[in-house]
Design a protein around this motif. Structure first.
Motif, PDB file in Angstrom:
ATOM      1  N   LYS A   1      31.529 -23.763 -27.074  1.00 22.70           N
ATOM      2  CA  LYS A   1      29.916 -23.628 -27.212  1.00 22.70           C
ATOM      3  C   LYS A   1      29.704 -23.916 -28.584  1.00 22.70           C
ATOM      4  O   LYS A   1      28.409 -24.295 -28.814  1.00 22.70           O
ATOM      5  CB  LYS A   1      29.231 -22.304 -26.777  1.00 22.70           C
TER       6      LYS A   1
ATOM      7  N   TYR B   1      26.518 -29.591 -25.190  1.00 16.72           N
ATOM      8  CA  TYR B   1      27.026 -30.334 -23.873  1.00 16.72           C
ATOM      9  C   TYR B   1      26.964 -32.059 -23.964  1.00 16.72           C
ATOM     10  O   TYR B   1      27.575 -32.720 -23.398  1.00 16.72           O
ATOM     11  CB  TYR B   1      26.156 -29.919 -22.601  1.00 16.72           C
TER      12      TYR B   1
ATOM     13  N   TRP C   1      29.973 -33.082 -25.696  1.00 16.80           N
ATOM     14  CA  TRP C   1      31.084 -33.114 -24.694  1.00 16.80           C
ATOM     15  C   TRP C   1      30.997 -34.355 -23.876  1.00 16.80           C
ATOM     16  O   TRP C   1      31.927 -34.799 -23.458  1.00 16.80           O
ATOM     17  CB  TRP C   1      30.849 -31.659 -23.749  1.00 16.80           C
TER      18      TRP C   1
ATOM     19  N   ALA D   1      31.542 -30.133 -19.973  1.00 13.80           N
ATOM     20  CA  ALA D   1      30.257 -30.754 -20.198  1.00 13.80           C
ATOM     21  C   ALA D   1      29.285 -30.308 -18.837  1.00 13.80           C
ATOM     22  O   ALA D   1      28.256 -29.732 -19.241  1.00 13.80           O
ATOM     23  CB  ALA D   1      30.202 -32.186 -20.184  1.00 13.80           C
TER      24      ALA D   1
ATOM     25  N   GLN E   1      28.546 -26.306 -19.332  1.00 11.15           N
ATOM     26  CA  GLN E   1      27.709 -25.873 -20.327  1.00 11.15           C
ATOM     27  C   GLN E   1      26.216 -26.533 -19.857  1.00 11.15           C
ATOM     28  O   GLN E   1      25.369 -25.704 -20.344  1.00 11.15           O
ATOM     29  CB  GLN E   1      28.157 -26.971 -21.679  1.00 11.15           C
ATOM     30  N   PHE E   2      26.138 -27.730 -19.221  1.00  2.00           N
ATOM     31  CA  PHE E   2      25.038 -28.212 -18.751  1.00  2.00           C
ATOM     32  C   PHE E   2      24.231 -27.148 -17.960  1.00  2.00           C
ATOM     33  O   PHE E   2      23.121 -26.855 -17.900  1.00  2.00           O
ATOM     34  CB  PHE E   2      24.950 -29.486 -18.340  1.00  2.00           C
TER      35      PHE E   2
END
Length: 252
Positions: A122, A126, A129, A177, A180-181
């Motif tokens: 984190k 994102y 990433w 990615a 995180q999104f």
């Protein structure tokens, strides 16, 4: 005519950038002179122009902290970290600001993956990433072409190994990615902006109070019904409060 329009847009962007820089310097000067509210007004001018940055919210957080306004200081430090998770100064100041809050919410023990995600993954947004995934995909394409057109069996083997390793990295980065999104979209973090608020067991005014929160407390918004938000704390407590009592961190 087209060239004139392009030139005007270019000049306008330069003037706008210079104006923002001048406002930023003026706000910084006011902060150094301990004119914190005036500095806030200047930083807010920059924000209203759409020129937001991690540094802007970090400076706003510092101003509010000097004025002993707990919720706004925490809120702006959190926004600074949302835009740039690697902003160490914002992270340090956030820890200091949180000591002014009344609520002491104990986090549940984290799994190994949660610790890895929080302490390392984190640290990058994102979007970062996603950019890294694009770079890796381009590299993989290059190494595959080198493998395809290489005449030497030794270099072919080398390029194949590199391409395979690159594919593994690309797959990992894409998963990170995506995670995180989806996590960012499904859960909105917010800060309590009232002195004290009752947390209800249902999204109605006459429902039972299950606990209270105070100014500066951080919550996760997991659902919304009309003017009510369902929230979750890091200790897994869940309840409802009115939307007007909180501010969403990633609301720009």
């Amino acid at each position: 005519m087209k060239n004139i329009i392009i030139l005007l847009i270019f000049v306008s962007n330069i003037v706008s950038a210079q104006t923002v820089d001048a406002l930023f310097e003026e706000a910084n000067s006011l902060y150094k002179s301990e004119k914190y509210q005036q500095a806030i007004n200047k930083y807010k001018e920059i924000e209203s122009s759409g020129n937001i940055s991690s540094e802007l919210y970090f400076n706003l957080g510092n101003c509010y902290y000097k004025l002993h306004e707990v919720a706004p200081s925490i809120y702006n430090y959190e926004k600074a970290l949302f835009l740039d998770p690697s902003n160490e100064d914002a992270g340090v100041n956030l820890i200091i600001a949180k000591k002014l809050t009344l609520d002491r919410i104990e986090e549940l023990p984290e799994t190994l993956f949660q610790k890895l995600n929080k302490n390392y993954l984190k640290k990058l947004h994102y979007n970062t990433w996603a950019i890294l995934a694009v770079v890796l995909s381009v590299l993989m394409g290059i190494f595959f072409l080198l493998f395809y057109f290489s005449d030497s069996s030794r270099t072919k083997r080398l390029y194949f190994i590199i391409s395979f390793f690159n594919l593994f990295l690309l797959s990992s980065v894409l998963l990170i990615a995506y995670h995180q999104f989806t996590q960012s979209e499904s859960t909105k973090e917010a800060i309590v902006f009232v002195t004290e608020v009752s947390i209800k067991n249902e999204p109605t005014a006459n429902s039972d109070e299950i606990f209270t929160l105070h100014e500066g407390a951080k919550v996760m918004v997991i659902d919304t019904v009309d003017e009510w938000n369902k929230i979750k704390l890091v200790d897994s407590k869940i309840g409802w409060l009115r939307t007007k009592n909180i501010k969403i961190i990633d609301n720009f």
